[in-house]
Design a protein around this motif. Structure first.
Motif, PDB file in Angstrom:
ATOM      1  N   PRO A 130      11.312  -3.482  -4.811  1.00  0.00           N
ATOM      2  CA  PRO A 130      10.251  -2.823  -4.962  1.00  0.00           C
ATOM      3  C   PRO A 130      10.365  -1.279  -5.067  1.00  0.00           C
ATOM      4  O   PRO A 130      11.464  -0.485  -4.611  1.00  0.00           O
ATOM      5  CB  PRO A 130       9.337  -3.131  -3.938  1.00  0.00           C
ATOM      6  CG  PRO A 130      10.260  -3.251  -2.785  1.00  0.00           C
ATOM      7  CD  PRO A 130      11.336  -4.175  -3.474  1.00  0.00           C
ATOM      8  N   THR A 189       9.134   0.580   1.572  1.00  0.00           N
ATOM      9  CA  THR A 189       9.752  -0.122   2.623  1.00  0.00           C
ATOM     10  C   THR A 189      10.161   0.435   3.902  1.00  0.00           C
ATOM     11  O   THR A 189      10.250  -0.142   5.065  1.00  0.00           O
ATOM     12  CB  THR A 189      11.125  -0.919   2.132  1.00  0.00           C
ATOM     13  OG1 THR A 189      12.079   0.201   2.302  1.00  0.00           O
ATOM     14  CG2 THR A 189      11.220  -1.584   0.999  1.00  0.00           C
ATOM     15  N   GLY A 376       3.025  -6.026  -1.458  1.00  0.00           N
ATOM     16  CA  GLY A 376       4.261  -5.701  -1.893  1.00  0.00           C
ATOM     17  C   GLY A 376       4.656  -5.883  -3.407  1.00  0.00           C
ATOM     18  O   GLY A 376       5.501  -5.250  -3.959  1.00  0.00           O
ATOM     19  N   GLY A 383       8.851  -7.316  -4.548  1.00  0.00           N
ATOM     20  CA  GLY A 383       8.167  -6.926  -3.488  1.00  0.00           C
ATOM     21  C   GLY A 383       7.157  -8.059  -3.044  1.00  0.00           C
ATOM     22  O   GLY A 383       6.484  -8.012  -2.095  1.00  0.00           O
TER      23      GLY A 383
END
Ligand SMILES: Cc1ncc(COP(=O)(O)O)c(C=O)c1O
Length: 411
Positions: A130, A189, A376, A383
Motif C-alpha cells: 500500500p 503502515t 487497508g 493493503g
C-alpha cells in the motif's frame, strides 16, 4: 466544445475517504444515537502550539502597520524561514543543505503532486503497495499511467508490495525505474527505515540515474535515535533525492498550511536532447510561475516551530499522539490483534482478524463498536486484509475506542 484531460476519467471512482464517509453516514442515519469515534483520517485534533499562535498574532499586527506591512513575498519563502529550516532540520543533523535549497509551500500533498510538472512523460515510476494514494492519483492525472486493471493497479506503474513478510520495507527493484516514492515514517503502515535500508535505495538510485521522492511528513514522530530523519543523512542522497516535509503533523498545521520541499542544487535529470538539467532551476521556475508563496503570517507561525518554546511545545504535542499510539498498540495486542507501526509513527497498521477483508472489518468495527478506521485495501491492493488506526485524537476518545474494541474482540 472544449475537451478535458481524459486521464481524470481513469481515476477510480470511489475514493477512499468519501466511501468511508458514505458508509458512516448510512450507519448514523439508521443509528442516530450512536457515539461514533473517528480514528480514520489522519488529521490532528490538538490546538496549535502557543509559540506559533503568538508569532502569528504578532505577524497580523505587522500587517496592520505601514512600516512592517508585507505584500507579495518571495515565491520560495522568506529567507529567514528557509535559513532556519536549513540550519535546524538539516545542518544540525550533519546534512549539507543550504537555505536556498528549501522551497516553502502550502503543503507536502500539493508539492508531492506538483513535482511531476518538472519531469518527463516517459519515466518508469515505482510506488509501494500500500501507499499514500496521492502519489498514484497525481501520476494518473499527469498521464503517467494506463488504465486501472482488474487487480486494482494502474498499468504502467511499478508496484512494490509491502507486508509483514518484508517488514513493510519494499525490496529494491530488480528492474530499472526512474522515479521512486518512499515515505518514512510510513503512511499507512507506520514502518520506519534504517540508514542501511535507505543507503540501499540511494545506491540503487545513483546506479540507475533515478530520483527518489522522499516524503518525511512524519519525521517528528521518530523517537529512536538510530533512525534517520532525512534522506540527506545518507551519503550520496543529494545526488538523487528530493525531500518533502510538512508542519501539518508535528505542529498541527493541517488547517494552517505550511510545508517545504528540498531540492538540492546538484540534482540533475536528462532533457530530450540528452543534456543534464538542474532540477532546482526547473522547480524554482515552476514555483515562481504557478505559486505566489505562503502568507507572511503563516511563515512567521512556522518559524516559531524552531524557537525554544516552540520546540518544547511541539515535542509535547508529538509525545501526546505517540502515547495514544502506544495505548492503541498495547490494547490491540492484548486483544489478540497482529499490530504493526505505532512506535515511531502516529499510525497503527493491523491485520484484520479471521481473514476478514479490509472493508468487512471496517463494517464490523463500525456496527459493533461505532469506531471508524481506514480499510487497508484503500491504500492499494496489497493493503487488503489490513486496517489503519490513527493516533490523532483526544486521549478520552482513544481510551473509549480501545475499551469498546477490546470488549468486542476478546483474545
Ligand atoms: C505521507 C503524507 N504526505 C503528505 C501529507 C500531507 O501533508 P500536508 O498537510 O503538508 O499537505 C500527508 C497527510 O496525511 C501524508 O500522509
Amino acid at each position: 466544445m472544449a475537451t478535458i484531460n481524459d486521464n481524470y476519467l481513469k481515476l477510480k471512482a470511489g475514493y477512499l475517504f468519501p466511501e468511508i464517509a458514505r458508509r458512516v453516514n448510512t450507519f448514523v442515519e439508521s443509528n442516530p444515537s450512536a457515539n461514533i469515534i473517528k480514528l480514520g483520517i489522519g488529521d490532528v485534533t490538538e490546538p496549535l502550539p502557543e509559540a506559533c499562535r503568538t508569532a502569528m498574532i504578532k505577524a497580523v499586527e505587522d500587517m496592520g502597520d505601514r512600516s512592517t506591512f508585507k505584500g507579495y513575498g518571495p515565491e520560495q519563502g522568506y529567507g529567514w524561514l528557509r535559513e532556519t529550516i536549513a540550519a535546524q532540520d538539516f545542518q544540525s543533523r550533519g546534512c549539507d543543505i543550504d537555505g536556498s535549497e528549501i522551497f516553502v509551500s502550502d503543503g507536502a500533498k500539493c508539492d508531492s503532486g506538483n513535482i511531476l510538472d518538472i519531469f518527463g512523460k516517459n519515466n518508469k515510476i515505482a510506488v509501494t503497495d500500500p501507499v499514500y494514494p496521492v502519489y498514484v492519483d497525481t501520476n494518473v492525472m499527469a498521464g503517467n499511467t494506463g488504465e486501472n486493471n482488474d487487480k486494482g493497479e494502474y498499468d504502467g506503474l511499478v508496484y512494490l508490495p509491502i507486508s509483514a513478510d518484508n517488514n513493510f520495507l519494499a525490496d529494491i527493484p530488480t528492474e530499472k525505474v526512474d522515479l521512486i516514492y518512499l515515505c518514512f515514517p510510513n503512511n499507512p503502515t507506520g514502518a520506519t527505515a534504517t540508514k542501511e535500508y535507505l543507503k540501499a535505495w540511494v545506491d540503487y538510485a545513483k546506479a540507475n540515474n533515478a530520483i527518489i521522492f522522499f516524503d518525511a511528513a512524519y519525521e517528528a514522530f521518530i523517537t529512536d535515535d538510530s533512525l534517520p530523519h532525512s534522506i540527506y543523512e545518507i551519503e550520496g542522497a543529494k545526488d538523487c533525492a528530493i525531500e518533502f516535509r510538512s508542519f501539518s503533523k508535528n505542529a498541527g498545521f493541517t488547517g494552517t498550511r505550511c510545508a517545504f520541499t528540498v531540492v538540492p542544487k546538484q540534482l540533475t535529470a536528462k532533457a530530450a536532447d540528452g543534456s543534464e538539467v538542474e532540477l532546482w532551476k526547473l522547480w524554482n521556475r515552476r514555483q515562481s510561475t504557478k505559486f505566489n508563496g505562503v502568507s507572511y503570517i503563516v511563515q512567521r507561525g512556522a518559524e516559531a516551530v524552531y524557537s525554544e518554546a516552540g520546540k518544547a511545545q511541539i515535542k509535547a504535542l508529538v509525545n501526546f499522539y505517540l502515547e495514544n499510539a502506544q495505548i492503541i498498540c498495547n490494547k490491540l495486542t492484548g486483544a489478540g490483534f497482529d499490530v504493526y507501526g505505532g512506535v515511531n509513527a502516529p499510525y497503527i497498521w493491523l491485520k484484520t482478524p479471521h481473514n476478514l477483508s479490509s472493508w468487512d472489518f471496517f463494517d464490523k468495527l463500525l456496527q459493533t463498536t461505532n469506531v471508524v478506521g481506514t480499510p487497508g485495501s484503500g491504500f492499494g491492493a496489497a493493503g487488503e486484509g489490513y486496517f489503519r488506526i490513527s493516533a490523532f485524537n483526544s486521549r478520552e476518545n482513544v481510551e473509549e475506542a480501545m475499551k469498546r474494541i477490546t470488549e468486542q474482540f476478546k483474545a
